[in-house]
Write an enzyme that holds these catalytic residues in place. Structure first.
Site, PDB file in Angstrom:
ATOM      1  N   ASP A 243       0.838  -1.196   0.000  1.00 35.97           N
ATOM      2  CA  ASP A 243       0.000   0.000   0.000  1.00 35.97           C
ATOM      3  C   ASP A 243       0.870   1.243   0.000  1.00 35.97           C
ATOM      4  OD1 ASP A 243       0.856   0.396   2.590  1.00 35.97           O
ATOM      5  OD2 ASP A 243      -1.065  -0.066   3.529  1.00 35.97           O
ATOM      6  N   ILE A 244       0.198   2.375  -0.187  1.00 36.42           N
ATOM      7  CA  ILE A 244       0.900   3.655  -0.297  1.00 36.42           C
ATOM      8  C   ILE A 244       1.113   4.222   1.095  1.00 36.42           C
ATOM      9  CG2 ILE A 244       0.782   5.994  -1.269  1.00 36.42           C
ATOM     10  CD1 ILE A 244      -1.195   4.770  -3.362  1.00 36.42           C
ATOM     11  N   GLU A 286      -6.125   2.106  -0.598  1.00 40.91           N
ATOM     12  CA  GLU A 286      -4.795   2.332  -1.172  1.00 40.91           C
ATOM     13  C   GLU A 286      -3.974   1.053  -1.147  1.00 40.91           C
ATOM     14  OE1 GLU A 286      -4.181   3.413   3.234  1.00 40.91           O
ATOM     15  OE2 GLU A 286      -5.800   3.337   1.779  1.00 40.91           O
TER      16      GLU A 286
END
Length: 369
Positions: A243-244, A286
Site C-alpha cells: 500500500d501507499i 490504497e
C-alpha cells in the site's frame, strides 16, 4: 456510392435508435425499395411487349403505394410504417390477382407475409401481431376459391402472361430472400452487440473503475483457483500486498482528486513493470496485491524491489504541486503447510505490517514463527 446507398436504406434511423428497431426500419425500407424497383421493371417490360398497358397502370399505383412505409419511416412513424406495409402489401396482391388472374401467381406473393409481422413487430403491438402474421393464409385461400369461380377481369396475351408470371415469381422469391437475409443479418448484429455488452459488463464487474486494475472480488476468485492448482501441482506461488505510505496525508493535504491521481499512477506503473502472467489488483482503498506464478523467490524479490524504487522515483504533479510517495510491501510464499489462500493473504498482510513498523518504503517477507 456505398455511403449513398446506406443513407437511403437507413432513412429514419439516428444515433438514439435501438438496434432491434433499426434492424426493422432497414428491413421495411429495403423491401419497400426492392418492391418499387422490381415493379417499375415489370412496368418497363409491359410497355415493350404489350399493346395495352392495363397492368402498367395498376402497377404504377401499387409501386407508389409501396413507398408509403418508406415515407412513414422518414417521418419516424415506425409502427405505422410496418402496419401500412403489411396492409398495402396484402391489398395490392389481392387486387392484382383478382384483376389479372391466377396465371400471374400474385397470390403466392402472400407467402412471405406469413410470419413477417413477427419479425416486424415482436412485442410492440402485442397479440394483434398474430392477426397480421396469419392474414396471408385466409387471403390466399380466398383467392384460390375466387379463381375457381371467377375469371380475370383483364385478359392479356398468353405469351405476355408467361413472361410476367416468371417475373412476378422471381419478385416473390427475391422479396423473401431479402426479408430473411436482412433479418438474419440484423439478428447476427444484435447477438454480436449482446456478446460485446456481456463482455463489457463482465469486464466492468471484474475491474476497479478508478485504476483499471482487477478488483477484490475478481482477485479472490482467481486466487482460489490459482491456489488450488499450485497446491496440487506443488508449483510456485507468491502473494505480494502493498500500500501507499501515508496515503491519508496525501488526501488531507492535496484533496481526494490528488489521491485518485496517485492511485492511477500506481496502476500505470504496475502495468508497465509486471508480466502479463502476474495478476495485479486493487484490493482496498490504497492497498494493492500482486500474484506471482511460474518464477522463484529470487525473481519476486528483484521485481518487487525494482517496483518499490520506481514508485519512490516518481512525482505526481497536481495543480502545480509535486507529490512524492513511497510504498511498503509484504510478501508471502506458498508452502505445503498453508491450507488455504486466505492464510497466504494473512501472511502477506502480516509481512506488510512489519514493513510499516520497520519504517515504511521497504519490503518484508513473511517469517514463520
Amino acid at each position: 456510392m456505398n455511403q449513398s446507398i446506406k443513407k437511403v436504406i437507413e432513412i429514419g434511423i439516428n444515433q438514439e435508435t435501438d438496434s432491434w428497431l433499426a434492424g426493422k426500419i432497414k428491413l421495411v425500407n429495403i423491401i419497400s425499395l426492392v418492391n418499387f424497383i422490381f415493379i417499375l421493371n415489370m412496368i418497363i417490360i409491359d410497355f415493350f411487349i404489350n399493346k395495352t398497358h392495363y397492368l402498367s397502370i395498376v402497377l404504377l399505383f401499387v409501386s407508389f403505394v409501396m413507398l408509403l412505409p418508406y415515407y412513414l419511416n422518414y417521418k419516424k412513424r415506425y409502427i405505422a410504417s410496418r402496419i401500412a406495409f403489411l396492409i398495402f402489401a396484402y391489398i395490392s396482391i389481392c387486387f392484382l390477382a383478382i384483376v389479372f388472374g391466377k396465371e400471374f401467381y400474385f397470390q403466392y406473393y402472400l407467402v412471405p407475409g406469413v410470419g413477417m409481422s413477427l419479425i416486424f413487430f415482436r412485442d410492440e403491438i402485442g397479440k394483434k401481431k398474430w392477426i397480421f402474421t396469419f392474414a396471408g393464409i385466409p387471403l390466399w385461400i380466398f383467392l384460390e376459391i375466387w379463381f375457381f369461380y371467377n375469371p380475370a377481369l383483364v385478359i392479356l396475351d398468353g405469351k405476355y402472361v408467361s413472361i410476367i408470371s416468371y417475373f412476378s415469381s422471381f419478385l416473390i422469391f427475391a422479396t423473401a430472400i431479402v426479408m430473411f437475409g436482412v433479418f438474419t443479418h440484423e439478428s447476427d448484429k444484435q447477438l454480436i452487440n449482446i456478446s460485446r455488452m456481456n463482455k463489457k459488463f463482465k469486464q466492468l464487474a471484474n475491474v476497479d473503475a478508478l485504476t483499471g486494475l482487477y478488483n477484490r472480488r475478481f482477485i479472490d476468485e482467481q486466487m482460489d483457483l490459482i491456489f488450488k492448482t499450485a497446491k496440487e501441482d506443488k508449483s510456485f506461488l507468491s502473494l505480494v500486498i502493498f500500500d501507499i505510505d501515508f496515503f491519508k496525508k496525501v488526501n488531507d493535504t492535496f484533496g481526494h482528486d490528488a489521491g485518485d491521481k496517485v492511485l492511477q499512477m500506481i496502476a500505470k506503473l504496475a502495468n508497465e513493470n509486471f508480466r502479463q502472467t502476474d495478476l495485479v489488483g486493487r484490493i482496498g482503498g490504497e492497498e494493492f496485491c500482486i500474484i506471482f506464478t511460474n518464477t522463484n523467490k529470487e525473481n519476486v524479490l528483484k521485481i518487487v524491489d525494482r517496483f518499490c524504487k520506481t514508485i519512490e522515483e516518481q512525482t505526481v504533479v497536481y495543480e502545480r504541486k509535486n507529490i512524492k510517495i513511497t510504498s511498503s510491501f509484504g510478501i508471502s510464499y506458498l508452502s505445503q503447510k498453508i491450507d488455504s489462500y486466505t492464510d497466504l493473504f494473512k501472511n502477506a498482510d502480516e509481512a506488510l505490517y512489519k514493513a510499516k513498523k520497520d519504517g515504511r518504503n521497504r519490503i518484508c517477507e513473511y517469517e514463520k514463527k
